[in-house]
Write an enzyme that holds these catalytic residues in place. Structure first.
Site, mmCIF file in Angstrom:
data_model
loop_
_atom_site.group_PDB
_atom_site.id
_atom_site.type_symbol
_atom_site.label_atom_id
_atom_site.label_comp_id
_atom_site.label_asym_id
_atom_site.label_seq_id
_atom_site.Cartn_x
_atom_site.Cartn_y
_atom_site.Cartn_z
ATOM 1 N N LYS A 193 0.828 -1.214 0.000
ATOM 2 C CA LYS A 193 0.000 0.000 0.000
ATOM 3 C C LYS A 193 0.857 1.257 0.000
ATOM 4 O O LYS A 193 0.467 2.289 -0.515
ATOM 5 C CB LYS A 193 -0.894 0.016 1.243
ATOM 6 C CG LYS A 193 -2.026 -0.972 1.180
ATOM 7 C CD LYS A 193 -2.901 -0.821 2.403
ATOM 8 C CE LYS A 193 -3.529 -2.158 2.750
ATOM 9 N NZ LYS A 193 -4.157 -2.173 4.048
ATOM 10 N N ARG A 194 2.033 1.135 0.600
ATOM 11 C CA ARG A 194 2.922 2.289 0.684
ATOM 12 C C ARG A 194 3.262 2.849 -0.704
ATOM 13 O O ARG A 194 3.482 4.034 -0.873
ATOM 14 C CB ARG A 194 4.209 1.888 1.400
ATOM 15 C CG ARG A 194 4.394 2.604 2.715
ATOM 16 C CD ARG A 194 5.619 2.092 3.426
ATOM 17 N NE ARG A 194 5.530 0.655 3.690
ATOM 18 C CZ ARG A 194 6.447 -0.241 3.288
ATOM 19 N NH1 ARG A 194 7.500 0.134 2.626
ATOM 20 N NH2 ARG A 194 6.296 -1.511 3.575
#
Ligand code: GLU
Length: 506
Positions: free
Chosen positions: A263-264
């Site tokens: 997700k980063r």
């Protein structure tokens, strides 16, 4: 296997699902449906610090969009309610007491600062500190206290955590459906926290207890949890429960070799990682849905991201996926994600969805208030252009010129002809009157007419001019077909429009 198969998808509400998360849900779903089993949705929200609002509704909506809805769980109800871990804290306390009574868990009173200090001390002499069998007898925990001392300490409301006591000296053998036999030396495990200082259960305790109480038969989860398998197996043994079967799915890797998709990286990658759009700090990050991908194409692509039924075939409906799915055919090693492949899948599905393209195109045409076209005409346009597109919304951009005149000419080519305007206008006028004379305005006749242009160079130039006048750019399908489709009058009108535009600019 029978209808006793029970699997769960157990996301934490810490943000939207990314590709790995939704693939885990899909594999659980396929496995459950294949065996007529039950697919449970459990929300693992014990870590309030990482809680992100709207994640839960996002997860439910995404499963719906993919048509892989749970049979039981959050939003669906069921006999093992509640399915939010935050509502099950008393259950975890009850079970942690059982471990304490058995002597398999103990109170530890170190604060985070104490532990940081220890780690630093060890580091200074080149060692790594672990809270384990080697060190626990020297630390501030109930293993080193009499009952009286412990009661006193608890009575004084000292803050504590509860840790699992791992016995060293065992080569623990476990089985993973995908990876086969796994052996872990218990000397290498540390005494993980099961209950946190504010009284909340950790993932390890909560998921083990819930998987048992919810009668989960197969735990299918991401590879990142493989390192917890030994701890979980020991917890099952300690509780005296039969362990479920485990299958750890391979990581989904970036094609640029920079590790797993997470997700980063959501806004750094040149492809979407969320199935549906997600709002982050007031910016909308579009997902596959919003970009025009079909849910069945997306699901088909995801299913083959780490699994394949053998053979060359790639297009499977959800029902066909269910039929052929098997955990044993999931690969162990990481799988590279290629957005071009998703693109390819979408195109393959698009070709099967001409009716949807048709209604989209009708709406577009209606919006532009053009009513003279018949259904047949729309179908001809679709058949001529569908191979040029990957998404429904692209159809208009590739077919508008069959319905409306270009309102804009590609400046690059327009500027090129401007310098030679008088000659160009002459040629266009000449072509206009020749076209006028063609009785049957059909593509074969038009092709013949063009062959009359003497030199090759001149022919190419004229073709470009015609295309510019009909389409507005040098794009589009076969020029003779465009002529035939829009008809003589309209074609001549478009040549006229280009002539006027050139005159305007001079
Ligand atoms: N709550 C964990 C996660 O979000 C689930 C792990 C599991 O499936 O056991 O990754």
């Amino acid at each position: 296997m029978s209808h006793f198969v029970r699997v769960r998808f157990a996301p934490s509400p810490t943000g939207p699902l990314h590709l790995g998360g939704i693939r885990t849900a899909l594999y659980n779903y396929l496995f459950a449906k294949k065996y007529g089993g039950t697919f449970v949705l459990r929300i693992e929200d014990t870590d309030q610090k990482r809680f992100v609002p709207n994640s839960e509704s996002y997860i439910i909506k995404t499963l719906k969009w993919c048509h892989i809805e749970p049979d039981e769980g959050v939003g669906y109800g069921g006999p093992y309610y509640p399915y939010h871990q935050s509502k099950r804290l008393n259950i975890y306390r009850y079970y942690i007491n059982k471990l304490l009574e058995k002597g398999d868990a103990y109170y530890a009173f170190e604060t985070d600062e104490d532990l940081d200090r220890k780690r630093k001390e060890y580091k200074e002499i080149g060692l790594t500190f672990s809270y384990n069998y080697e060190n626990r007898n020297k630390l501030d925990n109930s293993l080193n206290m009499t009952n009286k001392q412990l009661k006193k300490k608890l009575g004084a409301c000292s803050s504590y955590v509860i840790r699992f006591k791992i016995n060293p000296g065992e080569k623990l053998k476990m089985h993973d459906i995908i990876r086969g036999c796994i052996t872990v030396d218990t000397d290498h495990l540390d005494d993980k926290i099961l209950l946190k200082s504010y009284g909340g259960a950790t993932y390890h305790l909560a998921s083990t207890v819930d998987d048992h109480l919810m009668k989960i038969t197969h735990v299918i989860r991401g590879e990142e949890w493989l390192s917890s398998l030994a701890l979980h197996s020991l917890l099952y043994r300690s509780f005296g429960w039969e362990s479920p079967n485990f299958a750890h799915l391979p990581l989904i890797l970036r094609k640029d070799g920079k590790g797993k998709i997470s997700k980063r990286d959501a806004d750094m990658l040149d492809f979407p990682i969320y199935p549906m759009q997600w709002m982050n700090n007031n910016t909308i990050i579009p997902g596959y849905k919003e970009l025009g991908y079909f849910p069945d194409a997306f699901v088909n692509m995801l299913a083959l991201l780490g699994w394949n039924p053998g053979g060359e075939r790639e297009i499977f409906s959800l029902q066909e996926l269910i039929k052929s799915f098997s955990l044993k055919r999931i690969r162990k090693s990481g799988v590279f994600f290629d957005i071009k492949k998703v693109y390819w899948f979408n195109k393959r599905y698009l070709i099967k969805k001409k009716e949807e393209v048709f209604s989209f195109l009708c709406k577009k045409v209606q919006k532009n208030t053009i009513s003279k076209y018949k259904t047949d005409y729309f179908w001809k346009v679709i058949n001529l252009t569908i191979n040029r597109i990957h998404f429904i919304h692209e159809i208009w951009e590739h077919s508008f010129y069959f319905f409306i005149r270009p309102s804009f000419y590609d400046p690059y080519f327009f500027n090129k002809i401007k310098n030679n305007h008088e000659k160009i206008i002459l040629k266009l006028n000449d072509a206009k009157s020749s076209l006028y004379k063609i009785n049957k305005f059909i593509s074969v006749n038009l092709k013949l007419f063009f062959q009359n242009y003497k030199e090759n160079k001149c022919r190419i130039k004229m073709m470009q001019l015609f295309r510019l006048s009909l389409v507005g750019s040098l794009k589009g399908v076969d020029i003779f077909i465009i002529f035939e489709m829009i008809g003589k009058e309209e074609s001549i009108q478009r040549l006229d429009n280009l002539i006027n535009k050139i005159k305007e600019k001079i």
